[in-house]
Design a protein around this motif. Structure first.
Motif, mmCIF file in Angstrom:
data_model
loop_
_atom_site.group_PDB
_atom_site.id
_atom_site.type_symbol
_atom_site.label_atom_id
_atom_site.label_comp_id
_atom_site.label_asym_id
_atom_site.label_seq_id
_atom_site.Cartn_x
_atom_site.Cartn_y
_atom_site.Cartn_z
ATOM 1 N N GLN A 161 0.811 -1.206 0.000
ATOM 2 C CA GLN A 161 0.000 0.000 0.000
ATOM 3 C C GLN A 161 0.858 1.276 0.000
ATOM 4 O OE1 GLN A 161 -3.458 -0.062 -0.202
ATOM 5 N NE2 GLN A 161 -2.995 -2.206 -0.627
ATOM 6 N N THR A 162 2.140 1.143 -0.296
ATOM 7 C CA THR A 162 3.071 2.258 -0.188
ATOM 8 C C THR A 162 3.403 2.832 -1.562
ATOM 9 O OG1 THR A 162 4.042 1.299 1.816
ATOM 10 C CG2 THR A 162 5.350 2.940 0.651
ATOM 11 N N LEU A 163 3.052 4.099 -1.751
ATOM 12 C CA LEU A 163 3.390 4.811 -2.986
ATOM 13 C C LEU A 163 4.773 5.430 -2.803
ATOM 14 C CD1 LEU A 163 2.426 5.783 -5.789
ATOM 15 C CD2 LEU A 163 1.535 7.835 -4.645
ATOM 16 N N VAL A 164 5.688 5.088 -3.696
ATOM 17 C CA VAL A 164 7.111 5.419 -3.523
ATOM 18 C C VAL A 164 7.578 6.379 -4.605
ATOM 19 C CG1 VAL A 164 9.451 4.486 -3.426
ATOM 20 C CG2 VAL A 164 7.539 3.170 -2.470
ATOM 21 N N ALA A 165 8.229 7.459 -4.201
ATOM 22 C CA ALA A 165 8.883 8.365 -5.139
ATOM 23 C C ALA A 165 10.372 8.072 -5.178
ATOM 24 C CB ALA A 165 8.657 9.819 -4.725
ATOM 25 N N THR A 166 10.968 8.293 -6.328
ATOM 26 C CA THR A 166 12.417 8.120 -6.462
ATOM 27 C C THR A 166 12.933 9.031 -7.564
ATOM 28 O OG1 THR A 166 14.207 6.484 -6.606
ATOM 29 C CG2 THR A 166 12.369 6.229 -8.152
ATOM 30 N N GLY A 167 14.226 9.012 -7.760
ATOM 31 C CA GLY A 167 14.856 9.773 -8.828
ATOM 32 C C GLY A 167 16.063 9.028 -9.336
ATOM 33 N N PHE A 168 16.637 9.527 -10.421
ATOM 34 C CA PHE A 168 17.750 8.848 -11.079
ATOM 35 C C PHE A 168 18.906 9.807 -11.295
ATOM 36 C CE2 PHE A 168 13.776 6.928 -12.692
ATOM 37 C CZ PHE A 168 13.876 5.716 -12.070
ATOM 38 N N GLY A 169 20.099 9.248 -11.348
ATOM 39 C CA GLY A 169 21.291 10.043 -11.599
ATOM 40 C C GLY A 169 21.428 10.392 -13.066
ATOM 41 N N TYR A 170 22.554 10.979 -13.412
ATOM 42 C CA TYR A 170 22.754 11.470 -14.778
ATOM 43 C C TYR A 170 23.703 10.609 -15.603
ATOM 44 C CZ TYR A 170 20.333 15.681 -13.315
ATOM 45 O OH TYR A 170 19.378 16.557 -12.856
ATOM 46 N N ARG A 171 24.464 9.732 -14.959
ATOM 47 C CA ARG A 171 25.392 8.898 -15.712
ATOM 48 C C ARG A 171 24.699 7.630 -16.201
ATOM 49 N NH1 ARG A 171 28.444 6.741 -12.521
ATOM 50 N NH2 ARG A 171 27.742 7.578 -10.521
ATOM 51 N N VAL A 172 25.054 7.192 -17.384
ATOM 52 C CA VAL A 172 24.377 6.059 -18.022
ATOM 53 C C VAL A 172 24.459 4.807 -17.153
ATOM 54 C CG1 VAL A 172 24.432 4.484 -19.995
ATOM 55 C CG2 VAL A 172 24.664 6.937 -20.366
ATOM 56 N N GLU A 173 25.643 4.487 -16.633
ATOM 57 C CA GLU A 173 25.801 3.259 -15.841
ATOM 58 C C GLU A 173 24.953 3.342 -14.569
ATOM 59 O OE1 GLU A 173 29.087 5.508 -15.535
ATOM 60 O OE2 GLU A 173 28.237 5.561 -17.555
ATOM 61 N N GLN A 174 24.919 4.521 -13.976
ATOM 62 C CA GLN A 174 24.131 4.728 -12.769
ATOM 63 C C GLN A 174 22.644 4.516 -13.054
ATOM 64 O OE1 GLN A 174 24.000 8.789 -11.303
ATOM 65 N NE2 GLN A 174 24.338 8.066 -9.197
ATOM 66 N N ARG A 175 22.174 5.056 -14.138
ATOM 67 C CA ARG A 175 20.754 4.913 -14.488
ATOM 68 C C ARG A 175 20.389 3.462 -14.786
ATOM 69 N NH1 ARG A 175 18.713 9.915 -18.205
ATOM 70 N NH2 ARG A 175 19.122 11.565 -16.680
ATOM 71 N N ASP A 191 3.000 1.682 -6.194
ATOM 72 C CA ASP A 191 3.425 2.216 -7.489
ATOM 73 C C ASP A 191 4.652 3.091 -7.253
ATOM 74 O OD1 ASP A 191 3.462 2.645 -10.211
ATOM 75 O OD2 ASP A 191 1.388 3.354 -10.336
ATOM 76 N N ILE A 192 5.244 3.551 -8.359
ATOM 77 C CA ILE A 192 6.425 4.395 -8.322
ATOM 78 C C ILE A 192 6.088 5.742 -8.967
ATOM 79 C CG2 ILE A 192 8.801 4.699 -9.134
ATOM 80 C CD1 ILE A 192 8.672 2.480 -7.163
ATOM 81 N N ARG A 193 6.602 6.802 -8.383
ATOM 82 C CA ARG A 193 6.497 8.127 -8.978
ATOM 83 C C ARG A 193 7.898 8.710 -9.123
ATOM 84 N NH1 ARG A 193 2.401 6.299 -9.919
ATOM 85 N NH2 ARG A 193 0.281 7.055 -9.505
ATOM 86 N N ARG A 194 8.111 9.425 -10.231
ATOM 87 C CA ARG A 194 9.401 10.073 -10.474
ATOM 88 C C ARG A 194 9.102 11.508 -10.925
ATOM 89 N NH1 ARG A 194 13.896 12.388 -11.536
ATOM 90 N NH2 ARG A 194 15.354 11.730 -13.166
ATOM 91 N N HIS A 195 9.382 12.480 -10.039
ATOM 92 C CA HIS A 195 9.033 13.867 -10.315
ATOM 93 C C HIS A 195 10.210 14.705 -10.792
ATOM 94 C CE1 HIS A 195 5.982 12.646 -7.120
ATOM 95 N NE2 HIS A 195 5.266 12.863 -8.198
ATOM 96 N N GLY A 196 11.426 14.291 -10.496
ATOM 97 C CA GLY A 196 12.587 15.008 -11.004
ATOM 98 C C GLY A 196 13.063 16.150 -10.137
#
Length: 269
Positions: A161-175, A191-196
């Motif tokens: 029941q947990t809605l999770v936000a996350t983000g990603f780095g800028y390097r290709v290997e990291q992503r 579900d996952i949310r990515r707002h930036g």
């Protein structure tokens, strides 16, 4: 010499400065694409408005408190003698800003001996202001409401029941690695949310707009203010088990699901 301070007084200065910087950012939004440089990778961008905002913030803070230290995303850095250091993100969510998307903010935190004691995150497009002082709670002020509302996050019953936000780095290997983690995490949560915008993600968790947030390899200016807002809203603000917050994982999660959420993230890294 900078005057003695209380967290509330430092917050007042952070808020006034954030409002002035946000007005500059909003005013210059139309010229955002006129001058764009890159930093750690071709997708990690900085605009002339970022640097203008940081110059304004630096000037206002040091005019008011000339003995303080300062650390800014776009290069502002100075040692202080007062014991207070300001940690500044002049536009968090620059890619959103560049594209005209919602989800960019001015973030200003005041730290004493490395610990944040006051923080303000101002969502530029909406005018929403998230604030916190250590031990004083977290609050949301909006243009439409007469006064601030205290924040307390959500209390989901389970990971499912947990809605999770996350983000990603800028390097290709990291992503690539971060994408693999999301693929395994997604079936376990609502579900996952990515707002930036890391600062606004932390504030969204504090406000109950998402339940939890995690991200890898944040910088101090990404989280200094937002993490205090999340902590003062009652969330568990931590790193992976046995690790400090943001070294290298930043996690903000309700106590009700903190154990299984941290165990799951630990197993995926």
């Amino acid at each position: 010499m900078s005057a003695p301070y209380t967290p509330a007084e430092l917050l007042d200065l952070a808020v006034a400065t954030a409002r002035e910087a946000a007005a500059l950012v909003a005013r210059e939004r139309g010229s955002a694409a006129a001058r764009v440089d890159v930093k750690s990778s071709p997708t990690d961008v900085v605009t002339a408005v970022d640097t203008a905002s940081e110059r304004l913030i630096t000037a206002r803070l040091l005019e008011a408190r000339p003995d303080d230290g300062l650390l800014g995303e776009e290069g502002a850095a100075r040692e202080g003698t007062s014991g207070v250091r300001w940690v500044v993100d002049p536009i968090d969510g620059t890619v959103n800003f560049l594209y005209g998307l919602r989800g960019y903010a001015v973030s200003i935190a005041a730290q004493v001996d490395g610990a944040t004691v006051a923080g303000a995150v101002l969502d530029v497009p909406t005018g929403e202001l998230f604030t916190a002082t250590v031990g004083g709670g977290a609050f949301l002020s909006t243009p439409a409401e007469p006064g601030p509302v205290r924040l307390s996050g959500n209390r989901p019953d389970s990971l499912g029941q947990t809605l999770v936000a996350t983000g990603f780095g800028y390097r290709v290997e990291q992503r690539r690695a971060q994408g693999a983690v999301v693929a395994q995490l997604l079936p376990e949560v609502r579900d996952i949310r990515r707002h930036g915008c890391a600062s606004l993600d932390l504030c969204a968790a504090a406000a109950g707009r998402v339940d939890a947030y995690y991200e890898l390899d944040l910088k101090p200016w990404d989280h200094a203010a937002g993490a205090l807002v999340a902590a003062e809203a009652g969330l568990v603000v931590t790193g992976l088990p046995g690790r400090p917050f943001a070294e290298p994982m930043a996690v903000a999660v309700p106590e009700t699901v903190a154990g299984p959420f941290l165990a799951l993230l630990d197993s995926l890294h």
